[in-house]
Scaffold this active site. Structure first.
Site, short mmCIF file in Angstrom:
data_model
loop_
_atom_site.label_atom_id
_atom_site.label_comp_id
_atom_site.label_asym_id
_atom_site.label_seq_id
_atom_site.Cartn_x
_atom_site.Cartn_y
_atom_site.Cartn_z
N SER A 17 0.86 -1.19 0.00
CA SER A 17 0.00 0.00 0.00
C SER A 17 0.89 1.24 0.00
CB SER A 17 -0.89 0.02 1.24
OG SER A 17 -0.09 0.16 2.40
N HIS A 18 0.33 2.39 -0.35
CA HIS A 18 1.08 3.64 -0.34
C HIS A 18 1.69 3.86 1.04
CE1 HIS A 18 2.00 7.89 -0.95
NE2 HIS A 18 1.36 8.13 0.19
N LEU A 19 0.91 3.60 2.08
CA LEU A 19 1.37 3.79 3.46
C LEU A 19 2.53 2.84 3.78
CD1 LEU A 19 0.94 5.26 6.12
CD2 LEU A 19 -0.80 3.57 6.70
#
Length: 183
Positions: free
Chosen positions: A118-120
């Site tokens: 994920s981006h996070l």
């Protein structure tokens, strides 16, 4: 992809007048659009069920390492928008996966599973922010008792460990009882 293209994308994007947000997300968008990212989501799902069947720890280490900071509990990672004036470890009940990690955050403990790519998750790896996810409420409640306290958190591939450390106020050390917590 990030090593090869990120610098070039930034230079080209700035010269073309592209918004800074779009420049930062370009390479990550390429990663998330790849079949490998989609497979990683499936693997995350399978890992959770494998841990349950094998009786292993419910923790999913997204970024391993060690972090120290005051434990701050938030409902949603989006609620943390300002840069922190101290080092903090966030205990977040919810995150969408596309948040930006605020300055001062040294660790994130998330109350549900999240894809590693994920981006996070990618941002946490890039910034050296330790990151673990767990949807087991009992384990999260044990950690929640440390909210507001200075803790040292170690995230390994197998488990998450933390201990309350001495709390330090500006030029006024206050001794705290060191109690290791192991899950």
């Amino acid at each position: 992809v990030l090593k090869l293209y990120q610098l070039r994308v930034e230079k080209l994007g700035r010269r073309l007048g592209v918004k800074e947000e779009a420049i930062k997300l370009f390479c990550e968008g390429d990663i998330r659009g790849n079949i490998v990212f989609q497979i990683s989501k499936l693997v995350s799902f399978l890992l959770k069920h494998t841990r349950e069947c094998a009786g292993l720890s419910p923790w999913d280490a997204i970024v391993t390492g060690n972090a120290t900071g005051r434990l701050v509990s938030v409902d949603c990672l989006d609620d943390v928008t300002n840069a922190q004036d101290e080092e903090v470890i966030l205990l977040a009940k919810k995150a969408w996966g596309d948040e930006v990690i605020p300055k001062g955050v040294t660790g994130i403990i998330l109350g549900h599973q999240l894809p590693h790519l994920s981006h996070l998750g990618v941002r946490a790896r890039q910034d050296g922010v330790v990151f673990a996810a767990c949807d087991d409420e009992e384990n999260l409640r044990k950690l929640e008792h440390c909210t507001g306290k200075q803790i040292n958190c170690t995230i390994t591939a197998e488990n998450v460990y933390w201990e309350v450390t001495e709390t330090v106020k500006k030029n006024n050390p206050v001794s705290g009882k060191r109690e290791p917590f192991f899950l």
